[in-house]
Structures are given as C-alpha cells and as structure tokens.
Scaffold this active site. Structure first.
Site, PDB file in Angstrom:
ATOM      1  N   HIS A 354      41.776  19.927  37.801  1.00  0.00           N
ATOM      2  CA  HIS A 354      42.914  20.570  37.149  1.00  0.00           C
ATOM      3  C   HIS A 354      42.905  22.089  37.255  1.00  0.00           C
ATOM      4  O   HIS A 354      43.756  22.738  36.637  1.00  0.00           O
ATOM      5  CB  HIS A 354      42.949  20.195  35.665  1.00  0.00           C
ATOM      6  CG  HIS A 354      43.418  18.801  35.405  1.00  0.00           C
ATOM      7  ND1 HIS A 354      44.751  18.454  35.305  1.00  0.00           N
ATOM      8  CD2 HIS A 354      42.726  17.642  35.243  1.00  0.00           C
ATOM      9  CE1 HIS A 354      44.862  17.159  35.073  1.00  0.00           C
ATOM     10  NE2 HIS A 354      43.654  16.641  35.030  1.00  0.00           N
ATOM     11  N   LYS A 542      52.210  28.109  25.429  1.00  0.00           N
ATOM     12  CA  LYS A 542      51.125  27.473  26.186  1.00  0.00           C
ATOM     13  C   LYS A 542      49.807  28.058  25.695  1.00  0.00           C
ATOM     14  O   LYS A 542      49.791  28.986  24.881  1.00  0.00           O
ATOM     15  CB  LYS A 542      51.285  27.712  27.688  1.00  0.00           C
ATOM     16  CG  LYS A 542      51.424  29.177  28.076  1.00  0.00           C
ATOM     17  CD  LYS A 542      51.706  29.350  29.559  1.00  0.00           C
ATOM     18  CE  LYS A 542      53.123  28.954  29.881  1.00  0.00           C
ATOM     19  NZ  LYS A 542      53.207  27.922  30.887  1.00  0.00           N
ATOM     20  N   ARG A 543      48.720  27.520  26.186  1.00  0.00           N
ATOM     21  CA  ARG A 543      47.406  28.056  25.830  1.00  0.00           C
ATOM     22  C   ARG A 543      47.325  29.533  26.186  1.00  0.00           C
ATOM     23  O   ARG A 543      47.858  29.963  27.207  1.00  0.00           O
ATOM     24  CB  ARG A 543      46.329  27.266  26.581  1.00  0.00           C
ATOM     25  CG  ARG A 543      44.906  27.651  26.281  1.00  0.00           C
ATOM     26  CD  ARG A 543      43.962  26.613  26.876  1.00  0.00           C
ATOM     27  NE  ARG A 543      44.172  26.422  28.304  1.00  0.00           N
ATOM     28  CZ  ARG A 543      43.522  27.092  29.255  1.00  0.00           C
ATOM     29  NH1 ARG A 543      42.626  28.004  28.933  1.00  0.00           N
ATOM     30  NH2 ARG A 543      43.758  26.842  30.530  1.00  0.00           N
ATOM     31  N   LYS A 548      47.579  33.317  32.473  1.00  0.00           N
ATOM     32  CA  LYS A 548      48.946  32.886  32.167  1.00  0.00           C
ATOM     33  C   LYS A 548      49.854  34.077  31.884  1.00  0.00           C
ATOM     34  O   LYS A 548      51.068  33.939  31.816  1.00  0.00           O
ATOM     35  CB  LYS A 548      48.932  31.901  30.997  1.00  0.00           C
ATOM     36  CG  LYS A 548      48.217  30.589  31.348  1.00  0.00           C
ATOM     37  CD  LYS A 548      48.193  29.633  30.184  1.00  0.00           C
ATOM     38  CE  LYS A 548      47.401  28.364  30.491  1.00  0.00           C
ATOM     39  NZ  LYS A 548      48.065  27.476  31.460  1.00  0.00           N
ATOM     40  N   THR A 649      52.860  21.716  32.887  1.00  0.00           N
ATOM     41  CA  THR A 649      53.805  20.655  32.528  1.00  0.00           C
ATOM     42  C   THR A 649      54.852  21.172  31.547  1.00  0.00           C
ATOM     43  O   THR A 649      55.928  20.590  31.441  1.00  0.00           O
ATOM     44  CB  THR A 649      53.091  19.436  31.908  1.00  0.00           C
ATOM     45  OG1 THR A 649      52.284  19.865  30.806  1.00  0.00           O
ATOM     46  CG2 THR A 649      52.226  18.742  32.950  1.00  0.00           C
ATOM     47  N   LYS A 653      58.909  20.202  31.106  1.00  0.00           N
ATOM     48  CA  LYS A 653      59.544  19.765  29.847  1.00  0.00           C
ATOM     49  C   LYS A 653      60.732  20.653  29.495  1.00  0.00           C
ATOM     50  O   LYS A 653      61.767  20.165  29.032  1.00  0.00           O
ATOM     51  CB  LYS A 653      58.498  19.787  28.725  1.00  0.00           C
ATOM     52  CG  LYS A 653      57.373  18.790  28.906  1.00  0.00           C
ATOM     53  CD  LYS A 653      56.174  19.130  28.035  1.00  0.00           C
ATOM     54  CE  LYS A 653      54.944  18.346  28.480  1.00  0.00           C
ATOM     55  NZ  LYS A 653      53.694  18.871  27.895  1.00  0.00           N
TER      56      LYS A 653
END
Length: 797
Positions: A354, A542-543, A548, A649, A653
């Site tokens: 991942h 998100k995390r 990110k 993901t 969504k």
C-alpha cells in the site's frame, strides 16, 4: 424470509423483556438501542450458520484477509440496509414510541481502524459478502481503537475511545475457540528418530480470545465474519501475591497481556512502543493462522492441499509475520520438512503493498525479534540464507543486489522483502503505484519473479458511500436511470445522457446545497461557527502526513488572506474544511494541525475576510463524520506529492458524490483523470518523473523563497507571528531547509489551479455538468470490481 413490521415489533418486545426485564413504555433509549442491535445480531448469526453449512458442504476455497485494521464505522444502518429491513425497523421502533434516527446517532464508530487501509479492508469485506464469496477478516479487538481526538487551543489532544461500551452488541465472544500465543524464551535443537527438531522453551503465554463481528451483504445469503482477537493472560490473578497485600502486582500478568489489544498503533517513538507493536503483530498473526489451520483440518486430512483450499492475504506489511509463522506451524506442529513446508507457504500467501514510503515498509531490529520471537527469528534467518544462496546461484547478474534484496540487512528484518520472497502474488493498488513497484522499488524481485507483481486498483463500497450516505442523490439517480447501479456501478454511465439537461443539473445543484446545509448545521454545533452553504466547500479530509500536503493547502489559504488584507482582493467565497488525525508521536503532523487551527481562528473572526474565507478543522474525523462530509464536498483536495500516494480512496468517495478533484497526477487521481477527461478535473504540479528529476538535480527550497515574492510574503508573515501571534518556526524552517515533499516547488502551480477552480465555480451550469460527469464515471472504482479482480487473478487463479 423477510420479517414483517409486526414480527419485528414482537421480537423487539420479547428481547427487551428477556434482556432487560422491561416493557417498551418503561424502557430507555439505551435499552431500546441494545434491543435493536441484539435482534439484528441474532438474525445475522442465524444467516451465518446457514451460510457456513453451505460452504462446508461445497468444501469451497476460502479467503482469509489479514489486516491490522478494519475501519468498519457504524453497523446498524448498514446492516438494516443490506437486509432490506430499514423501513420495517423504523416503523416497528416508532410503534414502540422511539425514533430510529436517534438510535442511529447513539452507535459509536467501531474502534478498529484509522485511515484508508482499514476502510479499504472493510469495503472489500462488504463487497465480497454481497457477491457471495467466503472471506474471513482477522484483526485485533482493540479496546480503545486509535484515539478520540479533541482540539484544545489548537493542539491535538488524544483521549481513549471507549467504543466497546455501546459497540459490544455486534461482537459474539467465542472463548471456547481461544488460542495460545508464545513470546520470549529460547530455542534449542534436538535430534530424534525423525531428524532434527527445534523446540521453543521457557516462553510466556498470552491467550487470544476471539470475538466475531458479522458482516452482511446487500441482497445476499452470505454473512461473512470479522474475527477479532482479545489478549489476556492465562494466569490473570496471583492469589498468593494478593494475599501478601501486593494487590497491584497480583494482576501484573493480566495487565501485561491485555496491553497487546488496548490500542491501535501505539506510539512507537520509544522502545516500549516498538515492543508492543511487534507483539501486536505476532499475536494476531499467530492466533489467526492457528485458527485457519484448525478450520482446514476439520474438513481435510492434511495440509498438503492448503493452497487449493485457502488463500491468506497479507494487507500491507503489518501481518508479514504470516510467512515465518506459517512455516513454524508446518515445521514444528505438523512435522513437515523445510522444502515441502516452504512450497505450501509460497502457494498460500498473497500480499498487497500500500505504500512506497520507506518508513511504512516496516523494518524491525533483529535483536528485538530475537528477544521476543526467538523461533520466528531462526526461521527468518533460514529463509534469508536460502534466498540469498538461490539468487547467488541462479541469478549471477543480481549478485551485487543481494544485500538490498535480503530479508535481513543492516541488523534489521525487512518485512516487505519477506513478503516479496514468499508470496505467490504481490499487487499494488493503482496503475501508477504498481508501475513504481515493478520498475523502481521492487524491480529486482520483478526481474527474478516475472509475473508475480500485478495491480488491483482500489475500490470503494458505493452502497455505503452513496446509497446510505447520500439518500437524496441516490433517489434522484434511481429516478433517472433505475436502481441497477446498486449492484453494478458501471450503470452510472447512463447519467452522461443528462449532461446538458438543465433541469437535471439544477436538481443536482439543489441536492448538493441540501447536503451542504446538513454539514453546515453539524459545523455550527461542533465548532460553534456558522458557515455559508452557498460558498464553495473545499475539502481535505484524510490522515495527517507531510506527504499528503495539508500544509500546502494551508499556505495557499494564508496567501489568500494576505491578498484580502493587504491588497483588498476579492475571492469567490470559500469554506475550507480539514479533518485529520496525527499519530500521537508525530510532532510535525501535530504542528501542522496547530497551524491550520490557528490560521482558522485568525481568519474566521476577521470581519474583512470572514465573508470570503472560512477555515474549519473538524475534530475526530471518522467514518460516520465522513458520511456527512462527502455528500457536501465540492472540491476534493488530493494534493499529495506525485509518486507518494499509492492510491487513495477518499478521492473516489467524493467523486461518487459529485465533488471535483483538485490534485496531482498521483495514485488513483491518474485513473480519475482517465475516466473523466482533462476538462472535468483540476490537475496541477509536477508529475512523478519531474519530482524524481528535481530530487536528482538537487532541490533547494530556499532559492524559491528568494525568487518567488508570493512564497516569501507568506513565510515572512508566518515567521513574524502573523498567524494569531503564534510562533511556527519549526514549519518555516522545515519549508526553507528541507521541504521533503516539495510544497514550495508546487505552490505556484497549485495557486494557479485554485484560481481556475474559482472561475469554474462562478459558472453553475459548467460546474454542475462537471459534477454529473464525475458521478457518471465512478463505476471503475467499485469495490465489487476490485474484489472480482482479486478473485479472478489472485485468489481463485
């Protein structure tokens, strides 16, 4: 047969009387909550028994999905939806004087996951069950999950998440099926008539007690199981010590064991945290594999055919200990010789990678392994020795790469290497990610194991994220094209026929506004801030991790604020929404949260800016909150540095709910780009090749500060305490001297792209058309499609 309203009502009354001794008019909401969950749980257990009988009779191949986390979220609404009982249950509960919507809000999110890894695992369990495939998930029954996040003066503060108090109804304890897991001790070798035997002695034992969570499927006879292990000591209480007055010491063994299943991802910035994480991983792997072997042997005379009847899937590197533990069971418990045992292992295990982030490709100190897992260490050393010898003999062109490919190197055990050597299949989770694995990160393995590395692009459970989370949009889509998309997401393609239908686009905008008003109401309650539902909702949830690049988003907001204050600029009104948890030991991530919150405090109270900008940090981000956020999102921020996000993901969504992606050509953004076309997505920044070239040539963020007045203005403002008078020297120093993920290098491109977003939003017809086309092209990201690819190309190949 589906129960009627009358039958459900009678069952609720009967269960309430049997479990609580009350009639409905005397019961509390809490008692009715427990009653409803018990009734549904009993239905699932009954269906599970029927389904198990079916797969036993057929001796069907089973899939065992090993994952450190399953981000299940809430289960009541999901189960009622899957069982087609929501309308009947709502009426039955109302007949008894209660409101099912209020009952929904009482249920906590199950504390079994953290981010995309765990949510993906849950999406796959939902999809596989709906499709009728026998998949069992294995993990730990965390007592407190990850943590409950609160923001205090801008700082993330972690509190225990006591989810089991109200979540326990979904867990069926199976103490009769407990397993023993052994730690520490030492290993000796003895010769007997069967040859050399290895014996693990003087270990201490932890008891693994299973709790089963039933997983329902939509319109399906299948009910799968998520088996969660709780750790306890077999000698939980020392009576003699207690009698001497040493009360705390008398319970030490139990506390030592129970720590293993207390929390998900304990902080590991110290040695005790590392010990606990290692014990967690071995604990759940060992208990699960013992369980799998017992299940197999109940229907088969030996383990010779295990690869034909079972696939054990390793989800990321946390369960990589499946490799040596399965070897241990075959060698020590079942008496196999090495070659036969290794053959069984290599045809039974599969692995999903991942990440390309080096810190997430787990490595463990060999001495820590030796201390706590001595038998596993000896097996790993032998796997490593044999692998290195094989490469040396069979692949002379790779001899200079053996040290990098070995399982053990630099006094560390490399868990990804262990999976690459042993597993029959290794897949990435997006096209770009899988190409990086094949051509860069795992290139040497791809050369010697041709065909082993493959791709399965991630997918999402649309029935949850659209049908349950966005009923207004679901009803409208059903009105336009029918309900076939519920089981075949590709049917959303039919929506393209309405791309230029003004009435349809107007209705789509009305639905989005209604969902924004719902989120605005939540924000008003949770944050005490009123936001304008007519503003553009720009979302990054998100995390929290540097790659990110939530920080780049915040820098741009800061730039916008300065343009308003210093230059009197005017912007399209925008509400920036953040939601993220930072790992407890991750200082920079926590500092970024503090920066975002402080920036929000400054902007939200400034009368000159507040009508154009709002910055909201939504604390304690989780599945149930995401179900409110995603339907309201209009911009989906997917701005990771190219080459770092394996897939994502959340992007799928939000796309499914009509948000437009603002992102780099990274992870699944590339496949979104391919699906919707360049006119229906906002792409900026360097691609992976350009990022790598800049790394090779030398990246100097300070030179950007010197040459770019926009960057300099923002960083000087932050450095001088302009953000609410608070110091953020660590952030400024990081950006100027390190900027690992090149936020400054992509800043100008990001700023220009955000201007294009604002321009497009001012043309409602264009925006709504783009939104509809995003929804219409989401079919490729269905979890059903992803599971079917696993079935066809990996699990049942």
């Amino acid at each position: 047969m589906k129960p009627t309203v009358s039958q459900l009502r009678d069952e609720l009354v009967r269960t309430l009387k049997n479990d609580y001794g009350y009639l409905p008019e005397e019961a509390t909401d809490r008692q009715i909550y427990g009653t409803i969950l018990t009734v549904i749980q009993n239905q699932l257990l009954s269906k599970r028994a029927d389904y198990l009988e079916k797969i036993r009779k057929e001796n069907q191949k089973r899939i065992y999905y090993m994952s450190m986390e399953f981000l299940v979220g809430r289960s009541l609404k999901n189960n009622l939806y899957n069982l087609n009982l929501e309308a009947e249950m709502k009426q039955a509960v109302a007949d008894l004087g209660f409101d099912l919507e209020q009952i929904y809000e009482m249920e906590p999110d199950a504390g079994l996951g953290n981010g995309g890894l765990g949510r993906l695992a849950s999406c796959y369990m939902d999809a596989a069950t709906t499709m009728g495939y026998p998949v069992t998930g294995f993990s730990i029954r965390y007592e407190f999950g990850i943590f409950k996040q609160q923001i205090v003066d801008g700082w993330q503060v972690e509190y225990p998440d006591d989810w089991l108090e109200l979540g326990k109804y979904w867990l069926a304890p199976r103490p009769d099926e407990a397993m023993e897991v052994h730690f520490d001790g030492n290993v000796i070798e003895q010769w007997d008539e069967k040859g050399l035997r290895t014996i693990h002695k003087d270990y201490y034992t932890v008891r693994a007690v299973p709790y089963d969570m039933m997983i329902s499927g939509k319109d399906s006879d299948a009910v799968n199981c998520l088996r969660l292990w709780r750790a306890e000591s077999p000698n939980s209480f020392d009576m003699s010590t207690f009698s001497r007055g040493e009360y705390v010491k008398s319970m030490e063994e139990d506390a030592k064991a129970e720590a293993i299943s207390k929390v998900l991802y304990p902080a590991d910035d110290h040695i005790e945290g590392k010990r606990l994480r290692l014990k967690q991983q071995y604990f759940f792997v060992s208990a699960s594999l013992q369980n799998i072997i017992q299940t197999h042997l109940r229907q088969n005379p030996s383990l010779d055919n295990l690869p034909d009847k079972a696939v054990i899937h390793i989800n990321d590197t946390h369960p990589a200990l499946c490799v040596p533990e399965l070897m241990r069971i075959l060698l020590d418990d079942c008496g196999y010789q090495w070659e036969k045992a290794w053959d069984i292992v290599c045809r039974t295990l599969a692995y999903t990678n991942h990440t390309v982030m080096s810190e997430a490709l787990e490595k463990w100190d060999i001495n820590l392994f030796q201390q706590h897992l001595p038998r596993i260490t000896s097996i790993i050393k032998e796997i490593d020795r044999r692998f290195c010898e094989e490469v040396f003999q069979k692949f002379p062109e790779k001899r200079d790469r053996i040290s990098q490919m070995a399982v053990i190197g630099d006094n560390q055990v490399r868990m990804a290497n262990l999976c690459l050597i042993a597993c029959f299949s290794v897949n990435g989770v997006s096209k770009l990610h899988s190409e990086i694995l094949k051509n860069d990160l795992f290139r040497d393995y791809n050369d010697i194991y041709p065909g082993k590395l493959t791709n399965v692009t991630n997918g999402i459970a649309a029935r949850r994220w659209l049908c349950q989370g966005n009923p207004l949009l679901t009803d409208f889509i059903t009105e336009l094209i029918g309900d076939g998309f519920v089981h075949d997401l590709d049917q959303l393609k039919k929506l393209t026929a309405f791309a230029d239908d003004k009435e349809v686009l107007k209705k789509l905008a009305d639905i989005k506004l209604a969902n924004k008003k719902r989120l605005a109401k939540y924000i008003s309650t949770a944050n005490g801030i009123n936001v304008d539902p007519s503003s553009l909702f720009d979302v990054q949830v998100k995390r929290l991790h540097e790659y990110k690049r939530q920080l780049m988003n915040a820098l741009h907001i800061c730039w916008m604020y300065l343009q308003i204050k210093r230059n009197g600029a005017s912007f399209q009104p925008r509400t920036f929404l953040f939601g993220a948890k930072a790992s407890p030991g991750y200082y920079m991530a926590k500092e970024i949260i503090r920066f975002i919150c402080s920036l929000g405090d400054l902007i939200n109270r400034d009368p000159q800016a507040k009508d154009m900008l709002k910055v909201i940090f939504l604390a304690d981000y989780k599945v149930s909150l995401a179900e409110t956020i995603y339907p309201a999102a209009e911009i989906s921020e997917q701005i990771s540095q190219a080459g770092k996000e394996a897939s994502g993901t959340g992007n799928m969504k939000m796309m499914l709910n009509g948000a437009l992606t603002l992102g780099t050509m990274d992870g699944a953004n590339i496949e979104i780009f391919d699906a919707v076309g360049k006119d229906n997505i906002f792409i900026f920044g360097m691609n992976t090749e350009e990022v790598n070239t800049l790394y090779r040539n030398g990246y100097h963020p300070r030179s950007l500060y010197d040459s770019d007045p926009q960057i300099r203005e923002v960083l000087d403002f932050i450095q001088q305490g302009g953000v609410d008078g608070k110091k953020f020297d660590s952030i400024v120093n990081y950006l100027l001297n390190n900027d690992t993920y090149m936020s400054l290098a992509d800043f100008e491109s990001y700023r220009e792209c955000q201007a294009k977003v604002a321009s497009a939003y001012q043309d409602p017809a264009l925006w709504n058309r783009m939104s509809l086309l995003n929804i219409a092209n989401t079919g490729i990201f269905s979890a059903d499609r992803a599971v079917q690819e696993y079935i066809d190309h990996i699990w049942y190949k």
